[in-house]
Scaffold this active site. Structure first.
Site, mmCIF file in Angstrom:
data_model
loop_
_atom_site.group_PDB
_atom_site.id
_atom_site.type_symbol
_atom_site.label_atom_id
_atom_site.label_comp_id
_atom_site.label_asym_id
_atom_site.label_seq_id
_atom_site.Cartn_x
_atom_site.Cartn_y
_atom_site.Cartn_z
ATOM 1 N N GLU A 129 0.844 -1.188 0.000
ATOM 2 C CA GLU A 129 0.000 0.000 0.000
ATOM 3 C C GLU A 129 0.888 1.250 0.000
ATOM 4 O O GLU A 129 1.861 1.282 0.738
ATOM 5 C CB GLU A 129 -0.920 0.053 1.223
ATOM 6 C CG GLU A 129 -2.022 1.082 1.029
ATOM 7 C CD GLU A 129 -2.976 1.189 2.230
ATOM 8 O OE1 GLU A 129 -4.056 1.752 2.042
ATOM 9 O OE2 GLU A 129 -2.651 0.729 3.322
ATOM 10 N N ALA A 251 1.536 -0.012 11.102
ATOM 11 C CA ALA A 251 1.083 -1.358 10.803
ATOM 12 C C ALA A 251 0.422 -1.372 9.438
ATOM 13 O O ALA A 251 0.060 -0.325 8.915
ATOM 14 C CB ALA A 251 0.077 -1.817 11.853
ATOM 15 N N MET A 252 0.296 -2.567 8.859
ATOM 16 C CA MET A 252 -0.324 -2.690 7.533
ATOM 17 C C MET A 252 -1.247 -3.898 7.518
ATOM 18 O O MET A 252 -0.850 -5.000 7.908
ATOM 19 C CB MET A 252 0.781 -2.820 6.467
ATOM 20 C CG MET A 252 0.258 -3.080 5.065
ATOM 21 S SD MET A 252 -0.674 -1.663 4.411
ATOM 22 C CE MET A 252 -1.815 -2.525 3.322
ATOM 23 N N GLU A 253 -2.469 -3.659 7.033
ATOM 24 C CA GLU A 253 -3.544 -4.646 7.144
ATOM 25 C C GLU A 253 -3.561 -5.723 6.067
ATOM 26 O O GLU A 253 -4.634 -6.253 5.757
ATOM 27 C CB GLU A 253 -4.876 -3.897 7.122
ATOM 28 C CG GLU A 253 -5.267 -3.301 5.730
ATOM 29 C CD GLU A 253 -4.772 -1.881 5.505
ATOM 30 O OE1 GLU A 253 -3.800 -1.470 6.146
ATOM 31 O OE2 GLU A 253 -5.378 -1.200 4.661
ATOM 32 N N ASN A 254 -2.421 -6.090 5.477
ATOM 33 C CA ASN A 254 -2.410 -7.121 4.423
ATOM 34 C C ASN A 254 -3.408 -8.232 4.746
ATOM 35 O O ASN A 254 -3.505 -8.674 5.879
ATOM 36 C CB ASN A 254 -1.034 -7.753 4.306
ATOM 37 C CG ASN A 254 0.058 -6.735 4.182
ATOM 38 O OD1 ASN A 254 0.022 -5.917 3.291
ATOM 39 N ND2 ASN A 254 1.003 -6.748 5.105
ATOM 40 N N GLU A 287 -6.211 -2.555 12.404
ATOM 41 C CA GLU A 287 -5.835 -3.384 11.251
ATOM 42 C C GLU A 287 -6.842 -4.518 11.026
ATOM 43 O O GLU A 287 -7.119 -4.892 9.888
ATOM 44 C CB GLU A 287 -4.424 -3.955 11.411
ATOM 45 C CG GLU A 287 -3.322 -2.906 11.620
ATOM 46 C CD GLU A 287 -3.341 -1.758 10.635
ATOM 47 O OE1 GLU A 287 -3.807 -1.946 9.499
ATOM 48 O OE2 GLU A 287 -2.896 -0.649 11.016
ATOM 49 N N HIS A 290 -9.869 -3.409 9.199
ATOM 50 C CA HIS A 290 -9.635 -3.351 7.752
ATOM 51 C C HIS A 290 -9.938 -4.686 7.065
ATOM 52 O O HIS A 290 -10.202 -4.707 5.870
ATOM 53 C CB HIS A 290 -8.175 -3.026 7.456
ATOM 54 C CG HIS A 290 -7.834 -1.568 7.482
ATOM 55 N ND1 HIS A 290 -8.595 -0.602 6.871
ATOM 56 C CD2 HIS A 290 -6.774 -0.909 8.026
ATOM 57 C CE1 HIS A 290 -8.016 0.586 7.032
ATOM 58 N NE2 HIS A 290 -6.917 0.426 7.741
HETATM 59 N N1 BES Z 1 -3.149 1.072 5.772
HETATM 60 C C1 BES Z 1 -2.403 1.700 6.811
HETATM 61 C C2 BES Z 1 -0.917 1.607 6.618
HETATM 62 C C3 BES Z 1 -0.350 2.544 5.569
HETATM 63 C C4 BES Z 1 -0.204 3.894 5.845
HETATM 64 C C5 BES Z 1 0.059 2.075 4.343
HETATM 65 C C6 BES Z 1 0.326 4.735 4.893
HETATM 66 C C7 BES Z 1 0.584 2.919 3.366
HETATM 67 C C8 BES Z 1 0.727 4.261 3.642
HETATM 68 C C9 BES Z 1 -2.738 1.060 8.175
HETATM 69 O O1 BES Z 1 -3.988 0.491 8.249
HETATM 70 C C10 BES Z 1 -2.728 2.156 9.194
HETATM 71 O O2 BES Z 1 -3.568 3.000 9.131
HETATM 72 N N2 BES Z 1 -1.775 2.135 10.112
HETATM 73 C C11 BES Z 1 -1.630 3.167 11.109
HETATM 74 C C12 BES Z 1 -1.917 2.658 12.487
HETATM 75 C C13 BES Z 1 -3.311 2.936 12.991
HETATM 76 C C14 BES Z 1 -3.455 2.543 14.445
HETATM 77 C C15 BES Z 1 -3.788 4.344 12.806
HETATM 78 C C16 BES Z 1 -0.193 3.634 11.061
HETATM 79 O O3 BES Z 1 0.614 2.981 10.412
HETATM 80 O O4 BES Z 1 0.106 4.657 11.679
HETATM 81 ZN ZN ZN Z 2 -5.510 1.829 8.427
#
Ligand code: BES
Ligand code: ZN
Length: 789
Positions: A129, A251-254, A287, A290
């Site tokens: 992502e 984190a990433m929700e793969n 995550e 998602h």
């Molecule tokens: N989908 C995002 C990760 C992401 C962010 C991928 C930017 C590519 C570009 C993930 O679900 C996310 O939102 N992670 C947050 C943590 C959450 C607790 C708000 C993060 O990484 O800060």
């Molecule tokens: Zn997210």
């Protein structure tokens, strides 16, 4: 022959004439050489006759000679690096119908934390992502091109290899094993994941397995909760969660294989803090949300990214609140609302739904608008429709669009049908235009008069108009009135309340009226003097909820910065929080105090007194020495502790230490992912040296190239700009910065640079105004100090 490959350049999206149905993917990473090779066999449906297949590829060497479609050889293959596309042309038009596209390719295992990358301890990981699957294999890399994936990995036999789906079989040939995974359901490319790493260390690093228990427990309970909430189970046969040593975001929700930065997954009962625990719970809940909202139902295009992120953020609070009600989680949610309101008060903000024309623009919208404003307007909508009705509608939305894609208006349509309320009209005013209103409230006899105006931190007013759901209560949370403010002005008749209050013989000063109960609305309120005085008394008398106390102090601070309220009245209000004992309320009061003290160079003569006033208010703990800090950093075992130390280093008032901290970023001792802890902490005294450092870094090709190369690929680059520039408070500085960047601009930080400059100018104007307020301000500060004594 009609058309040429170049016709596909400069387009925001791929042509729809062909779409993938199924990817057979074989990948072979070579960890020693830092390269990988792969082969893809993609079932493609040609929807409209075309001479070209156009898909995404970037930083990949696609072997032209290997490409076949329906067994025929293409007549031309062109890869446009800038557009990140691969155009495969044929002599004759391809008729509609299905066929298999095969190709072979190679690439580099990079160290940029995106695409297919290597991480310390003999590990390779994917992070796709938003638009980086194309760096691992040629594909239709847009969320709406959902397909099934059947992945095969060839890895050294002593390593563990994970992917979204469970393993179906493994074969061994010499020192290489081939791992075959089950076919996935329909999913988007950005959710595909692969992790290859050393056995026994896979799920956490050695010695840290205990620290995964808390996250696992939250995960199991959240999955259960979401199953009920969305009225459909988690759809994959397994779900792994894994801590990755080098990780760009939290984190990433793969799908089926969620990756985390260590601090966001690991929690140690003994060593970690309470806030770490909450962060782990929120991140896991986010995550996993998602897996439904994002993975099962995916946004149709990145314009609707906020549907993914805003929603997951909001629902993570819902889940954590139900798992740990004692945490008062919704009060902490106001941290998110506050960030959203702060960013969205800039003229350089953007609307929640935002146009995206090139892949390079996507990273920039993973910001406070998509997350915090997004989550806040969802909370606002839930409070308007009611929790139960809202949930029912969401469940039907998820089931209706499962394995498919949806746009913002698809969600509104379902909610509107389910509730019978004007959801689309109302919400469109919040998601398609940037900004939000400040609502002026004025008591006029038996009427409460309301007027909305777009709020901007620089004190100007924008043209925006919203449909605002105004909630209000009168002297008690039991006496409420709600209206939809659709025009510029409206009135609430409150005869029954004003009558009863005065018959009790109370003075109008003791009437308190709070609008935006519990801050469920994404707007600010400016009360007239009489109402403001009533609220100040209500705070002292402890009549208000935690959320309302936070809302009042945040609104009041923002209004002061925008020069719609005097600093004097803000200080008087703050003084009413002297007996506050709630941590979350105090953290908002503290951050307001800090911002005021940073602007105190406006009034040198009262500077000391103001600081004393705030100190008396907060009695903060003293900070300890800094050499000691580096030692703590080097010796700290816990990543959370390390990050705290990094922040404290740069917050030193000693310029040399700040400089040392900044240089520290460029060394191997600080992981790339951790740079923002240092950048975010820079002290007032360290501003100039940080700016000098950034300038030197940006004209020393070596440094700046390094910064750009390492951090542009993630949104971390924006921290370098924002954290170093925003703290300045003068027009001259804003000018100097913009002059400097005139020939150092790069699209990856263009917006954040504009936002930072806007912040500098806002501060500059505020400080001017405080200066002109200074005679009466000095008087008031003296008076307040005497009161405190
Ligand atoms: N989908 C995002 C990760 C992401 C962010 C991928 C930017 C590519 C570009 C993930 O679900 C996310 O939102 N992670 C947050 C943590 C959450 C607790 C708000 C993060 O990484 O800060
Ligand atoms: Zn997210």
């Amino acid at each position: 022959m009609a058309g040429s490959p170049a016709q596909f350049r400069g387009q925001a999206r791929l042509p729809r004439s062909a779409a993938p149905l199924h990817y057979g993917l074989r990948l072979r990473p070579d960890l020693a050489a830092c390269t990988f090779s792969g082969a893809a066999a993609v079932d493609v449906a040609v929807r409209a006759p075309t001479r070209f297949l156009v898909l995404n590829a970037a930083e990949l060497d696609v072997d032209r000679a290997s490409i076949r479609f329906r067994d025929s050889v293409p007549s031309e293959v062109v890869q446009f690096e800038e557009d990140e596309i691969l155009v495969i042309g044929f002599d004759r038009e391809l008729p509609a119908g299905e066929g298999v596209l095969t190709m072979e390719f190679t690439g580099t295992l990079n160290d940029q934390m995106r695409g297919f990358y290597r991480s310390p301890r003999n590990m390779v990981v994917t992070q796709f992502e938003a638009a980086d699957a194309r760096r691992c294999f040629p594909c239709w890399d847009e969320p709406a091109f959902k397909a099934k994936f059947k992945i095969t990995l060839e890895v050294p036999s002593d390593l563990v290899a994970l992917s979204s789906m469970p393993v179906v079989k493994e074969t061994l040939s010499g020192s290489i094993k081939t791992v075959y995974y089950e076919e996935s359901p329909l999913m988007s490319t950005y959710l595909v994941a692969i992790v290859v790493g050393t056995k026994v260390r896979v799920y956490t690093q050695i010695g840290k397995t205990n620290q995964g228990k808390f996250a696992l427990d939250v995960a199991v309970k959240s999955l259960d909760l979401y199953k009920d909430y969305f009225a459909t189970p988690y759809r994959l046969p397994k779900l792994d969660m894994i801590a990755i040593p080098d990780f760009a975001t939290g984190a990433m929700e793969n799908y089926g294989l969620v990756t985390y930065r260590d601090t966001a997954l690991l929690y140690d009962e003994l060593l970690s803090s309470a806030s770490n625990k909450q962060q782990v719970a929120i991140t896991v809940a986010h995550e996993l949300a998602h897996q439904w909202f994002g993975n099962l139902v995916t946004m149709e295009w990145w314009t609707h990214l906020w549907l993914n992120e805003g929603f997951a953020s909001w629902v993570s609070y819902l889940a954590v609140d139900s798992l740990f009600p004692e945490w008062n989680n919704w009060t902490q949610f106001l941290d998110e609302t506050t960030s959203g309101l702060t960013l969205d008060a800039l003229a350089e903000s953007h609307s929640i739904e935002v146009e995206v024309n090139h892949a390079s623009e996507i990273d920039a919208i993973f910001d406070s608008i998509s997350y915090d404003k997004g989550a806040s307007v969802i909370r606002m909508l839930q409070s308007y429709l009611g929790a139960e009705r809202f949930q029912k509608a969401l469940a039907s939305y998820i089931n209706k669009y499962a394995y498919s894609n949806a746009k913002t208006e698809d969600l509104w349509a379902v909610l509107e049908e389910e509730s019978g309320k004007p959801v689309k009209d109302l919400m469109t005013t919040w998601t398609k235009q940037q900004g939000y209103p400040v609502n002026y409230a004025k008591l006029n006899g038996h009427e409460l008069e309301l007027e909305q105006e777009q709020f901007l931190s620089d004190g100007s007013s924008g043209p925006g108009m919203w449909i605002v759901r105004i909630t209000s209560c009168f002297g008690s949370y039991n006496e409420q009135k709600k209206v939809l403010l659709k025009d510029k002005t409206d009135k609430i008749h409150i005869k029954e309340f004003t009558a009863s209050q005065s018959s009790d013989g109370e003075k109008s000063q003791n009437i308190w009226i709070k609008l935006n109960i519990d801050q469920t609305g994404f707007y600010r309120v400016k009360y007239d003097d009489e109402l403001a005085a009533g609220l100040l008394n209500a705070i002292k008398a402890k009549k208000l909820s935690l959320m309302d106390k936070i809302g009042i102090v945040e609104d009041s601070y923002a209004l002061s910065v925008a020069r719609k309220q005097t600093l004097t009245s803000l200080l008087r209000l703050l003084n009413a929080y002297r007996d506050e004992s709630d941590y979350t309320v105090l953290s908002h009061v503290t951050s307001v105090c800090l911002s005021i003290s940073k602007s105190a160079d406006a009034t040198p003569q009262f500077n000391r007194d103001i600081k004393q006033l705030l100190i008396n208010l907060l009695l903060p703990a003293a900070i300890s020495g800094h050499d000691a800090l580096l030692k703590i950093y080097r010796e700290a075992a816990e990543p959370q502790e390390k990050s705290l130390v990094l922040g404290s280093l740069s917050s030193s008032p000693d310029k040399d230490i700040v400089l040392e901290a900044l240089n520290f970023i460029l060394t191997d001792e600080v992981r790339n992912q951790d740079s923002y802890y240092i950048l975010g902490g820079i002290s007032l005294e360290g501003r100039e040296v940080a700016w000098a450092w950034l300038k030197v870094a940006s004209i020393t090709p070596k440094n700046w190239d390094h910064v750009l190369k390492t951090w542009t690929t993630s949104e971390l680059i924006s921290d370098f700009i924002d954290s170093i520039i925003s703290p300045f408070t003068s027009e001259e500085k804003a000018f100097e910065v913009s002059e400097f960047f005139a020939d150092h601009i790069n699209p990856s930080f263009e917006r954040v640079l504009k936002q930072s400059l806007e912040r500098v100018r806002i501060s500059a104007r505020w400080i001017e105004t405080i200066r002109s307020e200074s005679p009466s301000l000095g008087h008031a500060v003296q008076e307040l100090l005497q009161n405190q004594a």
